[in-house]
Design a protein around this motif. Structure first.
Motif, mmCIF file in Angstrom:
data_model
loop_
_atom_site.group_PDB
_atom_site.id
_atom_site.type_symbol
_atom_site.label_atom_id
_atom_site.label_comp_id
_atom_site.label_asym_id
_atom_site.label_seq_id
_atom_site.Cartn_x
_atom_site.Cartn_y
_atom_site.Cartn_z
ATOM 1 N N THR A 170 -11.405 5.929 4.980
ATOM 2 C CA THR A 170 -12.002 5.020 3.782
ATOM 3 C C THR A 170 -12.827 5.665 2.901
ATOM 4 O O THR A 170 -13.662 5.033 1.868
ATOM 5 N N SER A 171 -14.263 6.091 3.731
ATOM 6 C CA SER A 171 -15.473 6.246 3.496
ATOM 7 C C SER A 171 -15.107 7.677 2.677
ATOM 8 O O SER A 171 -16.221 7.461 1.487
ATOM 9 N N THR A 181 -15.993 0.174 -0.999
ATOM 10 C CA THR A 181 -15.221 0.918 -0.363
ATOM 11 C C THR A 181 -15.483 2.112 0.806
ATOM 12 O O THR A 181 -15.518 1.622 1.477
ATOM 13 N N GLY A 238 -13.930 6.460 -0.454
ATOM 14 C CA GLY A 238 -14.814 5.738 -1.572
ATOM 15 C C GLY A 238 -16.039 6.643 -2.164
ATOM 16 O O GLY A 238 -16.403 6.561 -3.468
ATOM 17 N N VAL A 281 -7.245 2.461 -5.934
ATOM 18 C CA VAL A 281 -8.391 1.551 -5.697
ATOM 19 C C VAL A 281 -7.736 0.697 -4.514
ATOM 20 O O VAL A 281 -8.060 0.225 -3.725
ATOM 21 N N VAL A 314 -5.814 1.081 -1.191
ATOM 22 C CA VAL A 314 -7.027 1.882 -0.096
ATOM 23 C C VAL A 314 -7.800 0.688 0.449
ATOM 24 O O VAL A 314 -7.668 0.355 1.723
ATOM 25 N N LEU A 315 -7.980 -0.341 -0.544
ATOM 26 C CA LEU A 315 -8.632 -1.698 0.319
ATOM 27 C C LEU A 315 -8.106 -2.368 0.369
ATOM 28 O O LEU A 315 -8.362 -3.084 1.751
ATOM 29 N N PHE A 325 -16.329 -0.390 -6.982
ATOM 30 C CA PHE A 325 -15.347 -0.284 -7.087
ATOM 31 C C PHE A 325 -15.619 0.805 -5.036
ATOM 32 O O PHE A 325 -15.570 0.605 -4.533
ATOM 33 N N CYS A 381 0.857 -1.164 -0.270
ATOM 34 C CA CYS A 381 0.186 0.546 0.375
ATOM 35 C C CYS A 381 0.933 1.411 -0.209
ATOM 36 O O CYS A 381 0.524 2.209 -0.913
ATOM 37 N N ASN A 422 -17.607 0.050 3.164
ATOM 38 C CA ASN A 422 -16.469 -0.820 4.197
ATOM 39 C C ASN A 422 -16.285 0.041 5.010
ATOM 40 O O ASN A 422 -16.048 -0.287 6.276
ATOM 41 N N HIS A 466 -7.221 -1.114 3.947
ATOM 42 C CA HIS A 466 -8.275 -0.791 5.051
ATOM 43 C C HIS A 466 -8.812 -2.392 5.307
ATOM 44 O O HIS A 466 -8.992 -2.864 6.729
ATOM 45 N N THR A 467 -8.820 -3.477 4.810
ATOM 46 C CA THR A 467 -9.376 -4.408 4.925
ATOM 47 C C THR A 467 -7.713 -5.459 6.328
ATOM 48 O O THR A 467 -8.442 -5.581 6.987
#
Length: 224
Positions: free
Chosen positions: A101-102, A135, A105, A66, A69-70, A131, A48, A138, A73-74
């Protein structure tokens, strides 16, 4: 520096792909599982960081942004949830990651709208929208849980850990597939499917794993 970032990004990507498979069959909660899990997460976070560095200083790539970030976050949630098994113990950085993250998105959804109206790349616009919604979901799911925790299962944190780490591995597979489309779909006009195939295959597998763990814990046949 760009060469270093690119090479280290690839090396860590390969490490994640290999360790992810091994961890699936590794005994959960064992010292070996925890140790390799730390290596897995460290490699994920360097993926990342290196991706964001390449985007910031050398070349912009919506794809790398993309996935970065995903993936972060996960993997971040997968680690943190194990350390905050009791609701209400979130730290400021848990909130910060959920909010960032929000917002990302929302930004990606807006970027997809721009692509749709400003270019003819409808496929990329749809992917950005999809996506972006994922995002956003999430991040807002985390925020809703922080504000009003709803615990319906004793081992909720374990299930969330499995789901989050599984999601991070799907993100890594997606990155590998999209970066190397000709390996999987040589000279095909449908290479955009590589963006969604890992998720379509991986999500049901994660659901199956969760059901098996719930069954074991309910029957008292496993400890965590």
């Amino acid at each position: 520096m760009e060469q270093f970032l690119s090479i280290s990004h690839i090396i860590c990507g390969g490490t994640v792909l290999l360790l992810g498979v091994f961890q699936m069959f590794n005994r959960k909660g064992s010292k070996n599982h925890i140790l390799l899990g730390k290596v897995y997460v460290a490699a994920m976070w360097w993926i990342c960081l290196s991706a964001l560095s390449i985007i910031t200083f050398y070349r912009f790539s919506a794809f790398l942004l993309v996935i970065a970030v995903l993936t972060f976050h996960t993997s971040f949630v997968g680690v943190r949830v194990v350390n905050r098994k009791k609701p209400g113990t979130e730290k400021w950085y848990d909130w910060a990651v959920a909010i960032a993250t929000s917002l990302f998105g929302v930004g990606l959804i807006g970027y997809g709208g721009y692509i749709f109206f400003a270019t003819n790349n409808t496929v990329m616009a749809i992917l950005c929208l999809g996506f972006g919604l994922l995002t956003l979901k999430n991040g807002t799911d985390d925020l809703r849980f922080f504000i009003k925790p709803t615990i319906s299962e004793k081992h909720w944190w374990l299930y969330q850990h499995i789901g989050a780490m599984g999601g991070s591995y799907i993100a890594a597979l997606t990155a590998f597939a999209v970066q190397n489309p000709n390996i999987f779909m040589p000279n095909s006009a449908n290479q955009w499917l590589l963006w969604i195939i890992p998720g379509v295959i991986g999500a049901p597998l994660i659901a199956i794993a969760l059901r098996r763990w719930k069954k074991k814990l309910t029957a008292g046949g496993a400890t965590v």
